[in-house]
Design a protein around this motif. Sequence first.
Motif, PDB file in Angstrom:
ATOM      1  N   CYS A 240       5.994   1.304   7.024  1.00 13.70           N
ATOM      2  CA  CYS A 240       6.128   2.867   7.742  1.00 13.70           C
ATOM      3  C   CYS A 240       6.285   3.248   8.735  1.00 13.70           C
ATOM      4  N   ILE A 241       4.798   2.615   9.274  1.00 16.22           N
ATOM      5  CA  ILE A 241       4.275   3.052  11.004  1.00 16.22           C
ATOM      6  C   ILE A 241       5.448   2.512  11.472  1.00 16.22           C
TER       7      ILE A 241
ATOM      8  N   GLY B  96       0.101  -6.157   9.759  1.00 17.09           N
ATOM      9  CA  GLY B  96       0.201  -6.222   8.464  1.00 17.09           C
ATOM     10  C   GLY B  96       1.032  -4.582   8.000  1.00 17.09           C
ATOM     11  N   THR B  97       2.652  -4.782   8.355  1.00 13.32           N
ATOM     12  CA  THR B  97       3.617  -3.431   8.159  1.00 13.32           C
ATOM     13  C   THR B  97       3.957  -3.266   6.625  1.00 13.32           C
ATOM     14  N   GLY B  98       3.537  -4.048   5.448  1.00 18.47           N
ATOM     15  CA  GLY B  98       3.763  -3.585   4.489  1.00 18.47           C
ATOM     16  C   GLY B  98       5.023  -3.010   4.104  1.00 18.47           C
TER      17      GLY B  98
ATOM     18  N   ASP C 231       4.190  -4.238  14.218  1.00 18.18           N
ATOM     19  CA  ASP C 231       3.424  -3.465  13.656  1.00 18.18           C
ATOM     20  C   ASP C 231       2.554  -4.573  12.261  1.00 18.18           C
TER      21      ASP C 231
ATOM     22  N   PRO D 287       2.493   4.787   0.906  1.00 18.43           N
ATOM     23  CA  PRO D 287       1.577   5.269   2.780  1.00 18.43           C
ATOM     24  C   PRO D 287       1.155   6.249   2.317  1.00 18.43           C
TER      25      PRO D 287
ATOM     26  N   LEU E 261       0.820  -1.550  -0.274  1.00 16.36           N
ATOM     27  CA  LEU E 261       0.291   0.029   0.388  1.00 16.36           C
ATOM     28  C   LEU E 261       0.839   1.373  -0.039  1.00 16.36           C
TER      29      LEU E 261
ATOM     30  N   ASN F  99      -2.658  -0.573  10.611  1.00 15.22           N
ATOM     31  CA  ASN F  99      -2.935   0.241   9.601  1.00 15.22           C
ATOM     32  C   ASN F  99      -3.934  -1.170   9.132  1.00 15.22           C
TER      33      ASN F  99
ATOM     34  N   THR G 191      -2.150   8.019   7.507  1.00 11.60           N
ATOM     35  CA  THR G 191      -1.457   7.370   8.964  1.00 11.60           C
ATOM     36  C   THR G 191      -0.574   7.884   9.677  1.00 11.60           C
TER      37      THR G 191
HETATM   38  N1  GLN Z   1       1.406  -0.601   7.800  1.00 16.90           N
HETATM   39  C1  GLN Z   1       1.291  -0.017   6.398  1.00 16.90           C
HETATM   40  C2  GLN Z   1       0.700   1.265   5.656  1.00 16.90           C
HETATM   41  O1  GLN Z   1      -0.207   2.148   6.292  1.00 16.90           O
HETATM   42  C3  GLN Z   1       0.466  -1.165   5.307  1.00 16.90           C
HETATM   43  C4  GLN Z   1      -0.574  -1.412   5.361  1.00 16.90           C
HETATM   44  C5  GLN Z   1      -1.887  -1.895   4.764  1.00 16.90           C
HETATM   45  O2  GLN Z   1      -1.603  -2.963   4.083  1.00 16.90           O
HETATM   46  N2  GLN Z   1      -3.012  -2.030   5.016  1.00 16.90           N
HETATM   47  O3  GLN Z   1       0.597   1.606   4.851  1.00 16.90           O
END
Ligand code: GLN
Length: 293
Positions: free
Chosen positions: A126-127, A121-123, A119, A93, A91, A198, A97
Amino acid sequence: MKLKEVLDKTIQFFKDKNIESARLDAELLLAHGLKLQRIQLYLKFDQPLSDVELATCRDLVRRRVQGEPVAYILGTKEFFGYNFQVNSAVLIPRPETEHIIEEVMKWSPNENGEYAIVDLGTGSGCIGLTLLKKLPQAKLVAVDMSEKALEVAKANAAALEVADRVQFVLSDAGDTDRVLAAVKDFMGTPKIDILVSNPPYIAADDKDVEENVKKFEPESALFAPENGLKFLVDWSKKYAPFLNPEAIMLMEMGMSQGPAMKKSYESLGVFQTVDIIKDLAGLDRVIRGVKNG
Ligand code: GLN
């Protein structure tokens, strides 16, 4: 053709195609194509572009008018002042967020605390990775079920020089046994001080999701069953028993999910305070639960 002419034409082309940030997008893409800083474009207005340069820029412009987000074309997106590598596995950022980071900083009693952060679902990372930059003694367990996403997050950890303070876990975030085993292994205790996420929270039938978000960003990062609430509710419930006495739990949510999530967090019976944090547009955006002793 001179650079100025190419820029003007690109801006007009983007406007004709109803791209909102026509000038900004044109500047970012041309600068990227010409390997210049955006500001340098203005110093080189009279420079004629070679055929190769023109072809490169044309290709970037074509991708943009097909709806591809600028961040994917550039391969990078800024979040809380840091540059994050991104590709279509993660995703992009979002500015909203960043409220999660702000809330952690407000909560944090001590910048040098040795916090255990998770964290989910860290993707892109970024968080969690931004929190490691802000809290130099903290450690992070960053969880994602996508191997490709974790590759991106790992690259970002290295670029931000925090890789030695992260443990990446390839897992469904709902698999608490695996995640908590990693927390115990890496932090020496299975308890968490800062839980952030997120999660995917968009309802499958949500009509407001932009076409290009659906077309280009990973579906698994966006949508969730049960009106979008499934992961917010499941994960908060599953991790609540493993929070330290003064912990904070912050999750991003959709603008219509505030009341449901407030109730859900309160029903967990572990938080002294539960609050809805609004984004800059005044919409419910983050649910915050804080324990206290
Ligand atoms: N943690 C990542 C972000 O906030 C990915 C979140 C997600 O893939 N839902 O961008």
